[in-house]
Every structure is written in C-alpha cells, then in structure tokens.
Design a protein around this motif. Structure first.
Motif, PDB file in Angstrom:
ATOM      1  N   LYS A 277       0.837  -1.203   0.000  1.00 20.34           N
ATOM      2  CA  LYS A 277       0.000   0.000   0.000  1.00 20.34           C
ATOM      3  C   LYS A 277       0.872   1.254   0.000  1.00 20.34           C
ATOM      4  CE  LYS A 277      -3.941   0.191   2.243  1.00 20.34           C
ATOM      5  NZ  LYS A 277      -4.974   0.303   3.301  1.00 20.34           N
ATOM      6  N   VAL A 278       0.526   2.187  -0.900  1.00 18.56           N
ATOM      7  CA  VAL A 278       1.209   3.478  -0.982  1.00 18.56           C
ATOM      8  C   VAL A 278       0.149   4.566  -0.879  1.00 18.56           C
ATOM      9  CG1 VAL A 278       2.653   4.999  -2.396  1.00 18.56           C
ATOM     10  CG2 VAL A 278       3.005   2.513  -2.476  1.00 18.56           C
ATOM     11  N   TRP A 279       0.249   5.380   0.167  1.00 18.87           N
ATOM     12  CA  TRP A 279      -0.739   6.444   0.370  1.00 18.87           C
ATOM     13  C   TRP A 279      -0.423   7.654  -0.505  1.00 18.87           C
ATOM     14  CZ3 TRP A 279      -5.291   5.970   2.625  1.00 18.87           C
ATOM     15  CH2 TRP A 279      -5.485   4.924   3.548  1.00 18.87           C
ATOM     16  N   LEU A 280      -1.475   8.311  -0.991  1.00 20.73           N
ATOM     17  CA  LEU A 280      -1.342   9.542  -1.765  1.00 20.73           C
ATOM     18  C   LEU A 280      -1.738  10.726  -0.885  1.00 20.73           C
ATOM     19  CD1 LEU A 280      -3.155   8.285  -5.009  1.00 20.73           C
ATOM     20  CD2 LEU A 280      -0.683   8.300  -4.562  1.00 20.73           C
ATOM     21  N   LYS A 281      -1.254  11.915  -1.216  1.00 16.77           N
ATOM     22  CA  LYS A 281      -1.545  13.103  -0.411  1.00 16.77           C
ATOM     23  C   LYS A 281      -3.035  13.401  -0.352  1.00 16.77           C
ATOM     24  CE  LYS A 281       2.890  15.421  -1.120  1.00 16.77           C
ATOM     25  NZ  LYS A 281       3.573  16.617  -1.691  1.00 16.77           N
ATOM     26  N   SER A 282      -3.765  13.055  -1.405  1.00 19.91           N
ATOM     27  CA  SER A 282      -5.202  13.332  -1.467  1.00 19.91           C
ATOM     28  C   SER A 282      -6.018  12.457  -0.514  1.00 19.91           C
ATOM     29  CB  SER A 282      -5.709  13.122  -2.890  1.00 19.91           C
ATOM     30  OG  SER A 282      -5.555  11.748  -3.269  1.00 19.91           O
ATOM     31  N   GLY A 283      -5.391  11.399   0.004  1.00 26.62           N
ATOM     32  CA  GLY A 283      -6.121  10.430   0.832  1.00 26.62           C
ATOM     33  C   GLY A 283      -6.409   9.140   0.097  1.00 26.62           C
ATOM     34  N   ILE A 288       0.015  -2.183  -4.849  1.00 29.56           N
ATOM     35  CA  ILE A 288       0.969  -2.671  -5.848  1.00 29.56           C
ATOM     36  C   ILE A 288       1.266  -4.137  -5.564  1.00 29.56           C
ATOM     37  CG2 ILE A 288       3.261  -2.345  -6.862  1.00 29.56           C
ATOM     38  CD1 ILE A 288       3.139   0.564  -5.942  1.00 29.56           C
ATOM     39  N   GLN A 289       0.909  -5.007  -6.512  1.00 32.59           N
ATOM     40  CA  GLN A 289       1.031  -6.450  -6.291  1.00 32.59           C
ATOM     41  C   GLN A 289       1.736  -7.129  -7.475  1.00 32.59           C
ATOM     42  OE1 GLN A 289      -3.255  -7.012  -5.682  1.00 32.59           O
ATOM     43  NE2 GLN A 289      -2.863  -7.443  -3.513  1.00 32.59           N
ATOM     44  N   PRO A 290       3.038  -7.351  -7.352  1.00 31.26           N
ATOM     45  CA  PRO A 290       3.760  -8.080  -8.405  1.00 31.26           C
ATOM     46  C   PRO A 290       3.387  -9.557  -8.377  1.00 31.26           C
ATOM     47  CG  PRO A 290       5.254  -6.774  -7.026  1.00 31.26           C
ATOM     48  CD  PRO A 290       3.937  -6.866  -6.311  1.00 31.26           C
ATOM     49  N   THR A 295       2.648  -7.202 -13.112  1.00 26.77           N
ATOM     50  CA  THR A 295       2.414  -6.423 -11.893  1.00 26.77           C
ATOM     51  C   THR A 295       1.067  -5.729 -12.020  1.00 26.77           C
ATOM     52  OG1 THR A 295       4.774  -6.050 -11.523  1.00 26.77           O
ATOM     53  CG2 THR A 295       3.245  -4.535 -10.460  1.00 26.77           C
ATOM     54  N   VAL A 296       0.263  -5.843 -10.979  1.00 30.48           N
ATOM     55  CA  VAL A 296      -1.063  -5.222 -10.960  1.00 30.48           C
ATOM     56  C   VAL A 296      -1.048  -4.073  -9.958  1.00 30.48           C
ATOM     57  CG1 VAL A 296      -3.514  -5.573 -10.518  1.00 30.48           C
ATOM     58  CG2 VAL A 296      -2.165  -7.406 -11.556  1.00 30.48           C
ATOM     59  N   ILE A 297      -1.519  -2.899 -10.398  1.00 33.62           N
ATOM     60  CA  ILE A 297      -1.599  -1.728  -9.521  1.00 33.62           C
ATOM     61  C   ILE A 297      -3.045  -1.239  -9.515  1.00 33.62           C
ATOM     62  CG2 ILE A 297      -0.770   0.610  -9.060  1.00 33.62           C
ATOM     63  CD1 ILE A 297       1.780  -0.076 -10.558  1.00 33.62           C
ATOM     64  N   ILE A 338       2.826  -4.200 -16.800  1.00 38.10           N
ATOM     65  CA  ILE A 338       2.191  -3.587 -15.633  1.00 38.10           C
ATOM     66  C   ILE A 338       0.782  -3.172 -16.031  1.00 38.10           C
ATOM     67  CG2 ILE A 338       2.276  -1.691 -13.966  1.00 38.10           C
ATOM     68  CD1 ILE A 338       5.492  -2.277 -15.590  1.00 38.10           C
ATOM     69  N   ILE A 339      -0.212  -3.626 -15.272  1.00 36.52           N
ATOM     70  CA  ILE A 339      -1.612  -3.276 -15.517  1.00 36.52           C
ATOM     71  C   ILE A 339      -2.089  -2.383 -14.373  1.00 36.52           C
ATOM     72  CG2 ILE A 339      -3.963  -4.107 -15.856  1.00 36.52           C
ATOM     73  CD1 ILE A 339      -2.104  -4.906 -18.106  1.00 36.52           C
ATOM     74  N   VAL A 340      -2.579  -1.176 -14.717  1.00 36.55           N
ATOM     75  CA  VAL A 340      -3.039  -0.229 -13.706  1.00 36.55           C
ATOM     76  C   VAL A 340      -4.544  -0.057 -13.822  1.00 36.55           C
ATOM     77  CG1 VAL A 340      -2.781   2.063 -12.718  1.00 36.55           C
ATOM     78  CG2 VAL A 340      -0.840   0.997 -13.901  1.00 36.55           C
ATOM     79  N   ASP A 341      -5.244  -0.299 -12.713  1.00 34.68           N
ATOM     80  CA  ASP A 341      -6.695  -0.133 -12.653  1.00 34.68           C
ATOM     81  C   ASP A 341      -6.992   1.226 -12.027  1.00 34.68           C
ATOM     82  OD1 ASP A 341      -9.402  -0.356 -12.561  1.00 34.68           O
ATOM     83  OD2 ASP A 341      -9.464  -1.994 -11.098  1.00 34.68           O
ATOM     84  N   PHE A 342      -7.157   2.247 -12.880  1.00 35.24           N
ATOM     85  CA  PHE A 342      -7.485   3.579 -12.395  1.00 35.24           C
ATOM     86  C   PHE A 342      -8.967   3.653 -12.027  1.00 35.24           C
ATOM     87  CE2 PHE A 342      -3.609   4.617 -14.782  1.00 35.24           C
ATOM     88  CZ  PHE A 342      -2.981   5.489 -13.889  1.00 35.24           C
TER      89      PHE A 342
END
Length: 398
Positions: A277-283, A288-290, A295-297, A338-342
């Motif tokens: 888990k990586v926190w962002l400033k916005s909350g 991130i799971q390799p 790798t899935v984000i 790398i697959i990113v689920d926005f």
C-alpha cells in the motif's frame, strides 16, 4: 527540483553492500544494492560457447562459464562476432561467439545475452549490430537538429551510435573525443576476440555506482555525496579521468551526530518501497502487487471523498496516482507488463489528460517505458524494460 546521488555502504547479515540512491530533494527515485564482495555480470562481454539450440523457443543457450548457460533469442541475431564457427549457415552447438550480458538472472530465469555489443559513455553508446546513428528522444527537437548538424561520425558501417541525453549539455569537442575513445576500444575488442579462449571475459563492466554516475542525467544532478573514503577516492579518480566537468559535484559527507543514510532516511524509504500500500496526499492510495506474469496496480479513492463534482475529483486522484506510479516503477525497478486499474472516468477528455501525463512522465525514467493503451475498463497497459533485478529481489539477499 535538483537531484542528489547518494553512494554509501551498509552492512547486513555479515555482508557489506554498496548502496546507490538517486533523490529528488529528499524523495527517493531509484536505488540499487550491490554486494561488495560479489561482482555483477550485467554489461560484461564474454567469449561464449553455444551449449544447445531450442527450436520451439527459437533460442540458443550460450555458456559464458562452465555450467552457466544464458538465454539468447535467435530472432535478435544479425551480425555476431564469431571466434569459432562450425561449418553451418545457422548458429549451432559448439559455435563460439562474443556476447554481452543484457539482462541479469531473475528468479528461475537465466541471464540474457546479446550479440549487439554496447559500449557506453557519458554522451554516446556504440552498438555493434545496429549500425544506424540515432539521437535520444528525450532531447528537444531544436537541440536534436543542432546535434545532427554539428556531429559527423566515421564508422565505415562497422558500428552504430546512439547520442545520449547528456550530449545536449556537452561541447562538440567533448562528444567527438568520447567517440574516438569508444571506437578505438571497440576495434581493439574485435581484434583481440579471435585469439581468446571460450569463457574469457573481454570487457568487465564498471561497478554499478560508477555506471549510475555515468548514466544519470547531468542536467538535473546537483551533487554526488558519499560518506565512505574509499568510494570517494574511486569516484574522484573516475570523474577526473572520464567526466572532469562533473568533479565539482562530488562531496564528502562528515557528521558525527547524523549519518548519511539517516539524513536521507535511506533504510526507511527502502522499506516503504517494499510495502503493497502506498498512500497519496489526497487520501487515496495504491495497491501494488507483483505476480509471476505481471504487476497489478489498483488505484483507490480511500479517504479522499467529494460529494460534488465527483468526476473531476476522480481525475485529480488519478493524475496524482499516475505521478506516483511512475515513481514507484523506478523505485521498485518493476518491469515487464504492468496493468493499472485507475478509478473509472466517463469523460474522454479526462482519460486523454491521464494518458498524456503518463506518456510525458515516462520519459523521465532511465529505463525504457511504454504506455501502451487504456482499455474500455479504464485499465492502462504499461511495459517497462527488464534490465536488473527488482528491489524486492535485491533485498531478499540484503
């Protein structure tokens, strides 16, 4: 913000590691751990011997030492430098040829080799099989045109060249001087290779911390800092010989109360780079799971809540997440698919803004990154070239 390259030593489990860390301010961008007593082979050039050909893989396994086979894709073969060639038009078992380690071993995969030899300098890369002359796409078009006009290389079709990003800051004379040095080194290698026995190391890559010092984008580098006397003297000698214009950036750190690793929170940030888990400033936050294949984000809104203008809020989180994802790819040295689920966004303009930010940000990475596409499910496909072991793999031995 200017970058700082920190080079230090850390001791873990009875072993000493040279740690090379690139910072933007106090934020860690890249890190590499190098065991002091164990030399890496990435970039080394050997006389290899073909152990066998695997037709269903369209590949060969080439030994660079007895019992140390390396993977070589036959589709990459163009004009290899043979030391001994068995009478056959194809590559066959027993052939001896010059190869370079292009990728380290990873998990169950052996090292990967290439016959397209690369000799790197600060401003240029000489390539043996790709005989074209190219200029880094990270250089703006005006400077690219100037470099094309100013530089004239005479390779006689024996090798190609890539003009690197650092060349944009260099004088024409400095670039041409490096060209002479690299071309002479390559010609000597070609002359001596046929007289060497199998498994001979024809060229040993410099230690990783010096290689990073050579490769880092000098336009953003403010200083190189170390607290180790031996490393300081080695870097000083290297810079004086090959990069005298950068010698003034080298600093020796001394403080009896605050160590260099503690000043830059080196070990804390390294441990943070291993968490899912990586926190962002916005909350919001990233997961991130390799996995073995990719790798899935996953991007989550988390504590970030907005009852009004929800789609605009989602775009803000996604843009912040995109910046952090590009940093995490460099920091963790993640590679492959790398697959990113926005977070889903309905607006095509919002989706285009996100993709534009990703493509522009990817150019800052020292490793080639391709932003492939966004699917209908808002999944973004990214590929990043595999060169070295991931940070997680390095830390397993740390």
């Amino acid at each position: 913000m200017e970058n700082v390259l920190v080079v230090t030593k850390l001791r873990r489990n009875g072993r000493i590691y040279i740690v090379t860390a690139l910072y933007e301010g106090k934020k860690l961008l890249e890190i590499n751990l190098e065991p002091l007593e164990q030399k890496g082979i990435l970039g080394n050039i050997y006389v290899g011997r073909v152990k066998n050909i695997v037709k269903n893989l369209n590949a060969a396994f080439i030994e660079i030492a007895p019992g140390m086979p390396c993977y070589y894709p036959l589709e990459d073969m163009r004009a290899p430098l043979f030391v001994k060639k068995i009478n056959s038009p194809k590559l066959v078992q027993g052939d001896e040829l010059v190869v370079q380690i292009a990728q380290e071993s990873s998990k169950s995969k052996p090292p990967r080799v290439t016959t397209n030899l690369n000799l790197s300098g600060k401003y240029l890369v000489l390539t043996s099989e790709n005989i074209k002359i190219g200029i880094s796409k990270k250089i703006d078009s005006e400077m690219r045109n100037k470099l094309k006009k100013d530089l004239s290389f005479k390779s006689n079709g024996e090798f190609g060249l890539i003009v690197r990003t650092n060349a944009a800051l260099a004088a024409k004379e400095e670039i041409l001087a490096e060209y002479e040095q690299l071309s002479q080194e390559y010609l000597r290698l070609r002359e001596t290779a046929p007289h060497r026995t199998p498994y001979s190391c024809l060229r040993e890559q410099m230690p990783e911390y010096l290689h990073t010092l050579q490769n880092v984008n000098q336009s953003h580098l403010h200083s190189v800092v170390t607290d180790d006397g031996e490393l300081f003297e080695t870097m000083k000698d290297y810079l004086a010989k090959y990069q005298p214009e950068d010698l003034k950036k080298l600093k020796f750190y001394e403080d009896d109360f605050l160590t260099l690793p503690n000043l830059y929170r080196l070990e804390i940030q390294m441990q943070e780079a291993l968490q899912e888990k990586v926190w962002l400033k916005s909350g919001g936050y990233l997961m991130i799971q390799p996995t073995e294949a990719l790798t899935v984000i996953d991007v989550n809104s988390g504590k970030s809540v907005s009852k009004k203008q929800v789609q605009e809020h989602y775009l803000k989180i996604n843009l912040e997440a995109a910046e952090e994802i590009l940093r995490q790819l460099r920091l963790r040295n993640l590679s492959g698919i790398i697959i990113v689920d926005f977070i889903d966004m309905k607006s095509e303009d919002a989706q285009e803004s996100l993709m534009l930010l990703l493509r522009e940000g990817a150019c800052r990475d020292s490793v080639p990154v391709q932003i492939v596409d966004m699917t209908k499910l808002n999944l973004v496909e990214i590929t990043r070239k595999k060169v070295r072991k991931s940070l997680a793999e390095q830390v397993q031995c740390f």
